[in-house]
Design an enzyme around this catalytic site. Structure first.
Site, mmCIF file in Angstrom:
data_model
loop_
_atom_site.group_PDB
_atom_site.id
_atom_site.type_symbol
_atom_site.label_atom_id
_atom_site.label_comp_id
_atom_site.label_asym_id
_atom_site.label_seq_id
_atom_site.Cartn_x
_atom_site.Cartn_y
_atom_site.Cartn_z
ATOM 1 N N ASP A 120 0.832 -1.195 0.000
ATOM 2 C CA ASP A 120 0.000 0.000 0.000
ATOM 3 C C ASP A 120 0.873 1.254 0.000
ATOM 4 O O ASP A 120 0.706 2.146 0.818
ATOM 5 C CB ASP A 120 -0.902 -0.012 1.253
ATOM 6 C CG ASP A 120 -2.026 0.997 1.129
ATOM 7 O OD1 ASP A 120 -2.258 1.496 0.019
ATOM 8 O OD2 ASP A 120 -2.654 1.302 2.158
ATOM 9 N N CYS A 132 -22.857 -3.619 -14.544
ATOM 10 C CA CYS A 132 -23.140 -3.299 -13.135
ATOM 11 C C CYS A 132 -22.631 -1.887 -12.782
ATOM 12 O O CYS A 132 -21.568 -1.462 -13.217
ATOM 13 C CB CYS A 132 -22.443 -4.323 -12.233
ATOM 14 S SG CYS A 132 -22.574 -3.968 -10.475
ATOM 15 N N CYS A 139 -21.756 0.006 -7.256
ATOM 16 C CA CYS A 139 -20.876 0.778 -6.364
ATOM 17 C C CYS A 139 -21.032 2.277 -6.588
ATOM 18 O O CYS A 139 -20.949 3.068 -5.641
ATOM 19 C CB CYS A 139 -19.421 0.345 -6.493
ATOM 20 S SG CYS A 139 -18.800 0.360 -8.170
ATOM 21 N N CYS A 155 -22.448 4.608 -3.283
ATOM 22 C CA CYS A 155 -21.448 5.461 -2.614
ATOM 23 C C CYS A 155 -22.132 6.644 -1.917
ATOM 24 O O CYS A 155 -22.806 7.445 -2.564
ATOM 25 C CB CYS A 155 -20.423 5.963 -3.633
ATOM 26 S SG CYS A 155 -19.256 7.106 -2.867
ATOM 27 N N CYS A 198 -14.284 10.938 -1.129
ATOM 28 C CA CYS A 198 -14.312 9.566 -0.613
ATOM 29 C C CYS A 198 -14.105 9.559 0.909
ATOM 30 O O CYS A 198 -13.178 10.185 1.429
ATOM 31 C CB CYS A 198 -13.230 8.732 -1.310
ATOM 32 S SG CYS A 198 -13.096 7.078 -0.622
ATOM 33 N N CYS A 214 -14.363 3.413 4.810
ATOM 34 C CA CYS A 214 -15.724 3.123 4.329
ATOM 35 C C CYS A 214 -15.635 1.852 3.489
ATOM 36 O O CYS A 214 -14.651 1.648 2.774
ATOM 37 C CB CYS A 214 -16.195 4.309 3.488
ATOM 38 S SG CYS A 214 -17.678 4.017 2.518
ATOM 39 N N CYS A 217 -18.761 0.463 -1.053
ATOM 40 C CA CYS A 217 -18.643 0.011 -2.454
ATOM 41 C C CYS A 217 -18.219 -1.456 -2.522
ATOM 42 O O CYS A 217 -18.492 -2.130 -3.522
ATOM 43 C CB CYS A 217 -17.705 0.917 -3.251
ATOM 44 S SG CYS A 217 -16.116 1.239 -2.501
ATOM 45 N N CYS A 260 -20.788 -4.913 -3.775
ATOM 46 C CA CYS A 260 -20.263 -5.549 -4.987
ATOM 47 C C CYS A 260 -20.694 -7.022 -5.066
ATOM 48 O O CYS A 260 -20.403 -7.810 -4.162
ATOM 49 C CB CYS A 260 -18.748 -5.447 -5.025
ATOM 50 S SG CYS A 260 -18.068 -6.181 -6.532
HETATM 51 S S1 SF4 Z 1 -16.853 -2.980 -8.793
HETATM 52 FE FE1 SF4 Z 1 -18.453 -4.462 -8.211
HETATM 53 S S2 SF4 Z 1 -20.205 -3.150 -7.700
HETATM 54 FE FE2 SF4 Z 1 -18.785 -1.886 -8.880
HETATM 55 S S3 SF4 Z 1 -19.442 -2.071 -10.992
HETATM 56 FE FE3 SF4 Z 1 -17.882 -3.626 -10.680
HETATM 57 S S4 SF4 Z 1 -19.041 -5.458 -10.145
HETATM 58 FE FE4 SF4 Z 1 -20.425 -3.730 -9.842
HETATM 59 S S1 SF4 Z 2 -14.993 3.891 0.029
HETATM 60 FE FE1 SF4 Z 2 -17.059 4.690 0.415
HETATM 61 S S2 SF4 Z 2 -16.930 6.863 -0.072
HETATM 62 FE FE2 SF4 Z 2 -15.124 5.883 -1.000
HETATM 63 S S3 SF4 Z 2 -15.751 5.367 -3.055
HETATM 64 FE FE3 SF4 Z 2 -16.210 3.552 -1.823
HETATM 65 S S4 SF4 Z 2 -18.339 3.848 -1.182
HETATM 66 FE FE4 SF4 Z 2 -17.606 5.813 -1.904
#
Ligand code: SF4
Ligand code: SF4
Length: 384
Positions: free
Chosen positions: A146, A203, A206, A210, A226, A253, A256, A260
C-alpha cells in the site's frame, strides 16, 4: 543473472508461487513493468485534482507507472494478495446502528503493512537463497505494501490477480475484493502471468451506493469526496456539505465493497492477526469519543488506525456524533471535549453540537405539536 536459463526461470517461478502460498498469501502473480497504458489515466486523475491534498501522489508523478524508475534494475513485479475478511461478517450491521462507530473492515485487526511486508521480505530471502546456489550475481528485491509510488491495482491486474473494478479496487472472480495487495519488485526476468479481463459488465452498484458520490465515473474516484480519504488521509476540516453523508463511518468506508456482487464469493482470512479487536469493534461513538489520547494510543497499538493520530480520530467521531440520534450523553461529552484537542476538533464539535441541538428542538417541537393535535381532537384547551 547469466547462469539462469529459461527452464530454471519457469521452475523458479513455480517455486516462488508455492513459497508465497506457504507464507500465507492466497495468490501470487507476476507482471512485467510496462504500465504505460495507465499513465494517461493517472495524469488525467491528477490534473482533475482528484488526489486532494495527497501531494505525495503528485510528487511521485509518472514514477508510479514506471517501477524501474522507482527501483532501478526492476524487471518484474511479484504481486500477492492476502484475504482479510473474518469468519464473522457481522461488522456490516454496524452501518445500521448510527450510535456505533463504523470502522472499515481492513482496519479492525493488526496493521496489514507489517504483516504483508514481513512475509514479502521472507519471500525475497527465499528467492535469494535459492539462487545463490546457481548464480553468484546479486538478486535485488524490494517489498511494497500500500505504498504511494506503486500502482498496485494496475500491477495486480497485469499479474493475473484480478481486474480493477469501477470503484478502482481489485476484484478476483473467486475471492471478491476483501484482500490486501503487496508487491515485490525484483531484478529477475521471470515469466509473466496473463492479465485478468474486466468483469464488471453493466453493473454500476458501487457508483449508486457510494454515500458521497465519490465515484464520479466508472474507474474514477474523486478522493476529495471519498470517506476513506476524508477520515484517514485528509488533515483538513471535513467539508460541511459531506459531513451529513458520512453517517457513523469514523475510519474508512466499505460501502462500495459491501454492495459488490463479486463479494458473494469472498473467502475468509486464515490470519488471526486480522480478526477484529474488541476495543474497536462495535463500540459506541460515546465510548470511542471519551477515550483520552493515552487510551487511543494503547487501544490502537499495532493497528493501522494509530497512524491517523488522536486529533483526526476525535475529528471523525465528532462528525459521526453530529449524525447520530439525539443523545444527552453525547451532548455532554462534546461539550466536555471542547478546547481539549485543537481548534480543528472544536470546529467539528461545534458542528456536531448544532446537529444534536437541532434534533433536540425537533423532538420538543414534535412533542408540542402532538400535544396540540391531541388537545384539538379531544376538544380541550390548546395548552391542556
Ligand atoms: S466494482 Fe463491483 S459493484 Fe462496482 S461495478 Fe464492478 S461489479 Fe459492480
Ligand atoms: S470507500 Fe465509500 S466513499 Fe469511497 S468510493 Fe467507496 S463507497 Fe464511496
Amino acid at each position: 543473472m547469466s547462469a539462469i536459463n529459461s527452464i530454471d526461470l519457469v521452475e523458479l517461478t513455480n517455486n516462488i508461487k508455492a513459497w508465497g502460498m506457504a507464507l500465507g498469501f492466497q495468490q501470487v502473480g507476476i507482471s512485467d513493468i510496462d504500465l504505460h497504458h495507465h499513465e494517461a489515466h493517472l495524469q488525467a486523475w491528477l490534473d482533475a485534482g482528484y488526489h486532494g491534498d495527497m501531494s505525495f501522489m503528485e510528487s511521485h508523478g509518472m514514477k508510479r507507472a514506471r517501477p524501474d524508475e522507482l527501483v532501478p534494475g526492476t524487471l518484474r513485479v511479484i504481486s500477492v494478495r492476502m484475504n482479510y475478511l473474518p469468519p464473522d461478517a457481522s461488522f456490516a450491521k454496524h452501518l445500521n446502528s448510527p450510535d456505533i462507530g463504523y470502522i472499515s473492515r481492513y482496519a479492525l485487526g493488526r496493521d496489514y503493512h507489517k504483516v504483508l511486508r514481513k512475509r514479502l521480505k521472507q519471500l525475497g530471502e527465499k528467492i535469494t537463497n535459492a539462487l545463490s546456489e546457481i548464480d553468484s550475481s546479486t538478486t535485488q528485491y524490494r517489498p511494497f505494501v500500500d505504498s504511494a509510488p506503486v500502482l498496485e491495482h494496475a500491477i495486480a491486474e497485469k499479474a493475473g490477480i484480478g481486474w480493477t473494478g469501477k470503484h478502482s479496487l481489485t476484484i478476483n472472480k473467486e475471492a471478491g475484493s476483501w484482500f490486501f495487495l503487496g508487491e515485490l519488485f525484483i531484478n529477475l526476468p521471470l515469466p509473466v502471468d496473463k492479465p485478468v479481463e474486466e468483469n464488471c459488465g453493466s453493473c454500476t452498484a458501487c457508483l449508486t451506493i457510494c454515500p458521497t458520490n465519490a465515484i464520479v465515473a466508472p474507474y474514477k474516484v474523486d478522493a476529495r469526496r471519498c470517506i476513506s480519504y476524508l477520515t484517514i488521509e485528509s488533515d483538513e476540516d471535513i467539508p460541511e456539505s459531506l459531513r451529513p453523508l458520512m453517517g457513523n463511518r469514523i475510519y474508512g468506508c466499505d460501502d462500495c465493497q459491501l454492495i459488490c456482487p463479486w463479494n458473494r464469493y469472498a473467502d475468509v482470512t486464515t490470519e488471526a492477526d486480522f480478526h477484529p479487536r474488541q476495543a474497536l469493534h462495535g463500540q459506541s461513538l460515546n465510548t470511542l469519543f471519551s477515550w483520552s489520547e493515552e487510551t487511543f494510543l494503547k487501544n490502537t497499538e499495532g493497528s493501522p488506525i494509530r497512524r491517523i493520530g488522536y486529533e483526526k480520530w476525535q475529528r471523525n467521531i465528532a462528525v459521526a456524533l453530529g449524525n447520530a440520534p439525539f443523545n444527552e450523553t453525547s451532548i455532554s461529552l462534546l461539550k466536555e471535549k471542547r478546547g481539549m484537542v485543537s481548534d480543528r476538533v472544536d470546529r467539528h464539535i461545534n458542528w456536531a453540537l448544532d446537529q444534536q441541538l437541532n434534533r433536540k428542538i425537533d423532538i420538543q417541537e414534535n412533542r408540542q405539536q402532538k400535544r396540540l393535535i391531541r388537545a384539538v381532537e379531544k376538544g380541550l384547551p390548546r395548552d391542556a
